[in-house]
Design a protein around this motif. Structure first.
Motif, PDB file in Angstrom:
ATOM      1  N   LEU A  13     -11.689  -6.579  13.181  1.00 50.63           N
ATOM      2  CA  LEU A  13     -12.043  -5.187  13.436  1.00 50.63           C
ATOM      3  C   LEU A  13     -10.822  -4.288  13.328  1.00 50.63           C
ATOM      4  O   LEU A  13     -10.877  -3.208  12.733  1.00 50.63           O
ATOM      5  CB  LEU A  13     -12.694  -5.055  14.816  1.00 50.63           C
ATOM      6  N   LEU A  14      -9.716  -4.724  13.878  1.00 48.09           N
ATOM      7  CA  LEU A  14      -8.471  -3.969  13.779  1.00 48.09           C
ATOM      8  C   LEU A  14      -8.026  -3.840  12.326  1.00 48.09           C
ATOM      9  O   LEU A  14      -7.595  -2.768  11.890  1.00 48.09           O
ATOM     10  CB  LEU A  14      -7.376  -4.638  14.615  1.00 48.09           C
ATOM     11  N   ALA A  15      -8.156  -4.904  11.556  1.00 49.68           N
ATOM     12  CA  ALA A  15      -7.773  -4.870  10.136  1.00 49.68           C
ATOM     13  C   ALA A  15      -8.655  -3.892   9.365  1.00 49.68           C
ATOM     14  O   ALA A  15      -8.162  -3.117   8.536  1.00 49.68           O
ATOM     15  CB  ALA A  15      -7.866  -6.268   9.535  1.00 49.68           C
ATOM     16  N   VAL A  16      -9.956  -3.888   9.639  1.00 49.98           N
ATOM     17  CA  VAL A  16     -10.868  -2.957   8.963  1.00 49.98           C
ATOM     18  C   VAL A  16     -10.520  -1.516   9.330  1.00 49.98           C
ATOM     19  O   VAL A  16     -10.482  -0.630   8.465  1.00 49.98           O
ATOM     20  CB  VAL A  16     -12.336  -3.289   9.313  1.00 49.98           C
ATOM     21  N   LEU A  17     -10.258  -1.264  10.589  1.00 48.86           N
ATOM     22  CA  LEU A  17      -9.903   0.087  11.019  1.00 48.86           C
ATOM     23  C   LEU A  17      -8.588   0.548  10.393  1.00 48.86           C
ATOM     24  O   LEU A  17      -8.459   1.705   9.972  1.00 48.86           O
ATOM     25  CB  LEU A  17      -9.825   0.164  12.550  1.00 48.86           C
ATOM     26  N   GLN A  18      -7.618  -0.327  10.304  1.00 54.26           N
ATOM     27  CA  GLN A  18      -6.349   0.013   9.668  1.00 54.26           C
ATOM     28  C   GLN A  18      -6.545   0.299   8.180  1.00 54.26           C
ATOM     29  O   GLN A  18      -5.969   1.237   7.637  1.00 54.26           O
ATOM     30  CB  GLN A  18      -5.321  -1.112   9.851  1.00 54.26           C
ATOM     31  N   TRP A  19      -7.383  -0.513   7.536  1.00 53.04           N
ATOM     32  CA  TRP A  19      -7.644  -0.313   6.111  1.00 53.04           C
ATOM     33  C   TRP A  19      -8.291   1.046   5.875  1.00 53.04           C
ATOM     34  O   TRP A  19      -7.917   1.774   4.963  1.00 53.04           O
ATOM     35  CB  TRP A  19      -8.540  -1.432   5.590  1.00 53.04           C
ATOM     36  N   GLN A  20      -9.244   1.421   6.721  1.00 54.07           N
ATOM     37  CA  GLN A  20      -9.884   2.727   6.589  1.00 54.07           C
ATOM     38  C   GLN A  20      -8.906   3.862   6.875  1.00 54.07           C
ATOM     39  O   GLN A  20      -8.969   4.908   6.238  1.00 54.07           O
ATOM     40  CB  GLN A  20     -11.087   2.823   7.519  1.00 54.07           C
ATOM     41  N   LEU A  21      -8.016   3.660   7.815  1.00 51.43           N
ATOM     42  CA  LEU A  21      -7.038   4.686   8.147  1.00 51.43           C
ATOM     43  C   LEU A  21      -6.130   4.982   6.960  1.00 51.43           C
ATOM     44  O   LEU A  21      -5.797   6.137   6.695  1.00 51.43           O
ATOM     45  CB  LEU A  21      -6.190   4.247   9.354  1.00 51.43           C
ATOM     46  N   TRP A  22      -5.736   3.972   6.225  1.00 50.68           N
ATOM     47  CA  TRP A  22      -4.779   4.158   5.137  1.00 50.68           C
ATOM     48  C   TRP A  22      -5.424   4.407   3.785  1.00 50.68           C
ATOM     49  O   TRP A  22      -4.805   5.008   2.902  1.00 50.68           O
ATOM     50  CB  TRP A  22      -3.842   2.949   5.053  1.00 50.68           C
ATOM     51  N   THR A  23      -6.654   3.941   3.562  1.00 54.80           N
ATOM     52  CA  THR A  23      -7.238   4.067   2.227  1.00 54.80           C
ATOM     53  C   THR A  23      -8.607   4.725   2.204  1.00 54.80           C
ATOM     54  O   THR A  23      -9.045   5.161   1.151  1.00 54.80           O
ATOM     55  CB  THR A  23      -7.379   2.680   1.558  1.00 54.80           C
ATOM     56  N   GLY A  24      -9.314   4.812   3.271  1.00 56.71           N
ATOM     57  CA  GLY A  24     -10.686   5.325   3.280  1.00 56.71           C
ATOM     58  C   GLY A  24     -10.747   6.844   3.265  1.00 56.71           C
ATOM     59  O   GLY A  24      -9.751   7.558   3.134  1.00 56.71           O
ATOM     60  N   ARG A  25     -11.978   7.347   3.401  1.00 56.11           N
ATOM     61  CA  ARG A  25     -12.198   8.797   3.457  1.00 56.11           C
ATOM     62  C   ARG A  25     -11.566   9.340   4.737  1.00 56.11           C
ATOM     63  O   ARG A  25     -11.760   8.795   5.815  1.00 56.11           O
ATOM     64  CB  ARG A  25     -13.695   9.074   3.470  1.00 56.11           C
ATOM     65  N   GLY A  26     -10.808  10.407   4.597  1.00 55.19           N
ATOM     66  CA  GLY A  26     -10.101  10.964   5.738  1.00 55.19           C
ATOM     67  C   GLY A  26      -8.844  10.194   6.074  1.00 55.19           C
ATOM     68  O   GLY A  26      -8.316  10.297   7.179  1.00 55.19           O
ATOM     69  N   SER A  27      -8.345   9.434   5.103  1.00 55.54           N
ATOM     70  CA  SER A  27      -7.143   8.631   5.336  1.00 55.54           C
ATOM     71  C   SER A  27      -5.909   9.528   5.372  1.00 55.54           C
ATOM     72  O   SER A  27      -5.966  10.725   5.110  1.00 55.54           O
ATOM     73  CB  SER A  27      -6.993   7.588   4.223  1.00 55.54           C
ATOM     74  N   MET A  28      -4.802   8.922   5.687  1.00 58.52           N
ATOM     75  CA  MET A  28      -3.541   9.663   5.752  1.00 58.52           C
ATOM     76  C   MET A  28      -3.229  10.305   4.403  1.00 58.52           C
ATOM     77  O   MET A  28      -2.782  11.441   4.332  1.00 58.52           O
ATOM     78  CB  MET A  28      -2.402   8.726   6.166  1.00 58.52           C
ATOM     79  N   ARG A  29      -3.476   9.578   3.310  1.00 56.94           N
ATOM     80  CA  ARG A  29      -3.217  10.099   1.969  1.00 56.94           C
ATOM     81  C   ARG A  29      -4.122  11.291   1.668  1.00 56.94           C
ATOM     82  O   ARG A  29      -3.675  12.304   1.134  1.00 56.94           O
ATOM     83  CB  ARG A  29      -3.422   8.991   0.941  1.00 56.94           C
ATOM     84  N   ASP A  30      -5.394  11.187   2.017  1.00 59.31           N
ATOM     85  CA  ASP A  30      -6.330  12.288   1.805  1.00 59.31           C
ATOM     86  C   ASP A  30      -5.926  13.520   2.598  1.00 59.31           C
ATOM     87  O   ASP A  30      -5.995  14.648   2.105  1.00 59.31           O
ATOM     88  CB  ASP A  30      -7.755  11.885   2.199  1.00 59.31           C
ATOM     89  N   VAL A  31      -5.509  13.322   3.814  1.00 63.27           N
ATOM     90  CA  VAL A  31      -5.084  14.444   4.651  1.00 63.27           C
ATOM     91  C   VAL A  31      -3.860  15.127   4.043  1.00 63.27           C
ATOM     92  O   VAL A  31      -3.785  16.361   3.988  1.00 63.27           O
ATOM     93  CB  VAL A  31      -4.797  13.971   6.099  1.00 63.27           C
ATOM     94  N   ALA A  32      -2.911  14.350   3.550  1.00 60.26           N
ATOM     95  CA  ALA A  32      -1.720  14.932   2.915  1.00 60.26           C
ATOM     96  C   ALA A  32      -2.102  15.721   1.663  1.00 60.26           C
ATOM     97  O   ALA A  32      -1.596  16.827   1.442  1.00 60.26           O
ATOM     98  CB  ALA A  32      -0.721  13.831   2.570  1.00 60.26           C
ATOM     99  N   GLN A  33      -3.012  15.186   0.856  1.00 55.97           N
ATOM    100  CA  GLN A  33      -3.453  15.896  -0.344  1.00 55.97           C
ATOM    101  C   GLN A  33      -4.185  17.181   0.017  1.00 55.97           C
ATOM    102  O   GLN A  33      -3.997  18.214  -0.630  1.00 55.97           O
ATOM    103  CB  GLN A  33      -4.352  14.993  -1.190  1.00 55.97           C
ATOM    104  N   LEU A  34      -5.013  17.127   1.032  1.00 54.74           N
ATOM    105  CA  LEU A  34      -5.734  18.323   1.463  1.00 54.74           C
ATOM    106  C   LEU A  34      -4.783  19.384   2.010  1.00 54.74           C
ATOM    107  O   LEU A  34      -4.992  20.582   1.794  1.00 54.74           O
ATOM    108  CB  LEU A  34      -6.789  17.961   2.502  1.00 54.74           C
ATOM    109  N   ARG A  35      -3.741  18.957   2.693  1.00 55.11           N
ATOM    110  CA  ARG A  35      -2.752  19.922   3.186  1.00 55.11           C
ATOM    111  C   ARG A  35      -2.039  20.607   2.026  1.00 55.11           C
ATOM    112  O   ARG A  35      -1.788  21.811   2.065  1.00 55.11           O
ATOM    113  CB  ARG A  35      -1.747  19.232   4.100  1.00 55.11           C
ATOM    114  N   GLU A  36      -1.711  19.849   0.983  1.00 59.19           N
ATOM    115  CA  GLU A  36      -1.076  20.443  -0.197  1.00 59.19           C
ATOM    116  C   GLU A  36      -2.012  21.438  -0.871  1.00 59.19           C
ATOM    117  O   GLU A  36      -1.595  22.537  -1.249  1.00 59.19           O
ATOM    118  CB  GLU A  36      -0.679  19.355  -1.192  1.00 59.19           C
ATOM    119  N   LYS A  37      -3.288  21.060  -1.002  1.00 58.10           N
ATOM    120  CA  LYS A  37      -4.269  21.972  -1.590  1.00 58.10           C
ATOM    121  C   LYS A  37      -4.421  23.229  -0.746  1.00 58.10           C
ATOM    122  O   LYS A  37      -4.591  24.329  -1.282  1.00 58.10           O
ATOM    123  CB  LYS A  37      -5.625  21.278  -1.726  1.00 58.10           C
ATOM    124  N   LEU A  38      -4.355  23.072   0.566  1.00 60.78           N
ATOM    125  CA  LEU A  38      -4.477  24.213   1.465  1.00 60.78           C
ATOM    126  C   LEU A  38      -3.320  25.188   1.270  1.00 60.78           C
ATOM    127  O   LEU A  38      -3.520  26.405   1.236  1.00 60.78           O
ATOM    128  CB  LEU A  38      -4.530  23.736   2.922  1.00 60.78           C
TER     129      LEU A  38
END
Length: 91
Positions: A13-38
């Motif tokens: 469960l922890l591994a799945v949650l970590q995977w979603q945090l780094w690669t899923g929708r709303g991940s750290m990368r997505d948030v950084a890209q959205l901030r740049e777009k903003l």
């Protein structure tokens, strides 16, 4: 046997949650890209707001004063008043 299942499930469960945090929708990368777009969108909005203010000022000048109308007619249409001579200079 049962005591081993709980930690394994928790680790998975922890591994799945970590995977979603780094690669899923709303991940750290997505948030950084959205901030740049903003940031880019805010800059575009600021430029558009300045253009809107300039156009609003120009419209109010056209509505209120004939000087702006006369200036536009002279500059864009080459109009002259009676008894005037139009001289066009090129650079």
């Amino acid at each position: 046997m049962r005591t081993r299942i709980v930690p394994i499930v928790l680790v998975l469960l922890l591994a799945v949650l970590q995977w979603q945090l780094w690669t899923g929708r709303g991940s750290m990368r997505d948030v950084a890209q959205l901030r740049e777009k903003l940031v880019v969108q805010k800059e575009a909005n600021a430029k558009a707001a300045l253009a809107n203010e300039r156009l609003t000022s120009e419209v109010s000048d056209l509505k209120e004063g004939l000087e702006m109308v006369e200036e536009r007619a002279r500059a864009e249409l080459g109009m002259v008043k009676p008894n005037e001579v139009f001289v066009q200079m090129t650079h």
